[in-house]
Scaffold this motif. Structure first.
Motif: not given
Lengths: 173, 220
Positions: A24, A27, A40-42
């Motif tokens: 997303q 970056k 889950l993000v990152g």
């Protein structure tokens, strides 16, 4: 970049069925679609999740202190090694070199997820170092060489040649 | 363990709030902004925590997580995600916003800089039905995000009234006695003026470039 890292990490952890990822934003932040709940993000969040899924909690540290140290270096990875200016590179290498002077691994004497993710993140910096610079940051180079030969870690990255004998012995004069 | 903090340093607000909220026994020593506490870092880094095993922590988020873990509350995956977002997305915007407000007197333009990350937080809060970010109880994620936003939302032009769920959440955390105690310790009730000498010692924020756009310095 981050997705290849996560797939290498899955292989290292021996996770049988690969997860589905997307990214997303500008970056290209990795996102893991999670059957049991919201996505889950990152990179750090997902990597810690994979370690738990593989039931290898020791990779996140075996005490409250070492867990804190591991988390600190994971944060360092995504804040300092994912975007930096040219002037930052020297500081990053100098500080890591001082830190690693009396350590085998990022969290001390035990291999953890911090070694894996810092290794993936610092690889582009090390590839660009001249031989003389590799000697200047000798502790970083030693640690880097150790991790790239650690069983099951290197995967998607080419090996970097590290000389064992010093060529520039007169650099202090 | 020993905690090193300096007055007027907004990052110290996080760790002092975590100490107050968790009630972990920890001696806090006030030092100057220039004090080199962490031996291996070339720039002074505060706050810093000297762990019982002799190692130093220089990340305020890692210190906060440690405080909660020592008090018996482990960080959940949702907490991890908020802390990672805070460090990678919110902090760069806040640093620029603080620089503008404290040093350049351009407080009125701050909302432009922090709008993106703030919207993300506002949207996330409007979707959850719990009083705190990760559940029914205050977590490390609430403390870290409150402390990160407090210095900039303090008498700035950012209007919170239109974001009802965000304002409710912020006021809930802000109203905790522990948080107010920490804010008083770091900012001395003097607001932005108190952060001036800290901000003057920080490198000017630059729009950080993505690694892929950097020219490679390898020789062909």
């Amino acid at each position: 970049m981050a997705l290849r890292e996560l797939s290498s990490l899955e292989k290292y952890l021996g996770l049988k069925k690969p997860n589905k990822y997307s990214t997303q934003g500008d970056k290209k932040i990795p996102v893991l679609q999670n059957n049991n709940g919201p996505p889950l993000v990152g990179l750090v969040t997902i990597a810690c999740h994979l370690v738990k899924e593989a039931k290898r909690p020791e990779l996140l540290g075996d005490s409250a202190e070492s867990r804190a140290v591991v988390q600190q270096w994971l944060e360092f990875r995504v804040t300092r090694l994912d975007s930096y200016s040219k002037e930052d590179i020297k500081t990053i290498l100098k500080d890591l070199n001082a830190y690693l002077q009396d350590k085998v691994y990022m969290a001390g004497n035990q291999f953890t997820l911090a070694d894996t993710l810092i290794y993936y993140g610092i690889h582009p910096l090390i590839v660009d170092l001249a031989i003389q610079e590799k000697e200047q940051y000798v502790n970083v180079t030693r640690w880097f060489n150790h991790i790239q030969h650690y069983p099951g870690i290197r995967h998607h990255l080419p090996p970097v040649v590290v000389l064992r004998n010093r060529i520039y012995t007169s650099r202090h004069h | 363990m020993k905690l090193f903090v300096s007055e007027g340093n907004p990052h110290c607000l996080k760790v002092l709030a975590a100490v107050e909220v968790t009630g972990v026994h920890c001696e806090a020593q006030y030092v100057s902004h220039e004090e080199k506490v962490v031996p291996f870092l070339s720039r002074p880094a505060l706050p810093a925590l000297l762990l019982p095993n002799g190692q130093h922590l220089f990340s305020s988020n890692a210190i906060c997580r440690y405080m909660f873990e020592v008090s018996g509350v482990e960080s959940t995956e949702l907490c991890n995600q908020w802390l990672e977002w805070e460090a990678t997305d919110l902090q760069p915007a806040l640093l620029q916003a603080l620089h503008m407000t404290v040093l350049q007197g351009k407080g009125s333009e701050v909302s432009k800089v922090i709008q993106g990350p703030l919207n993300y937080l506002v949207q996330s809060l409007s979707k959850i039905n719990t009083p705190y970010l990760t559940g029914e109880a205050v977590s490390v994620a609430d403390v870290v995000l409150w402390a990160a936003l407090y210095p900039i939302l303090l008498d700035s032009g950012v209007a919170l009234g239109e974001h009802k769920s965000f304002k409710l959440w912020f006021d809930r955390v802000n109203g905790m006695h522990a948080c107010q105690t920490a804010a008083q310790k770091v900012l001395q009730g003097k607001g932005h003026e108190c952060m001036k000498s800290y901000m003057q010692r920080q490198p000017a924020p630059q729009i950080s470039q993505c690694r892929d756009m950097q020219p490679s310095n390898s020789t062909p």
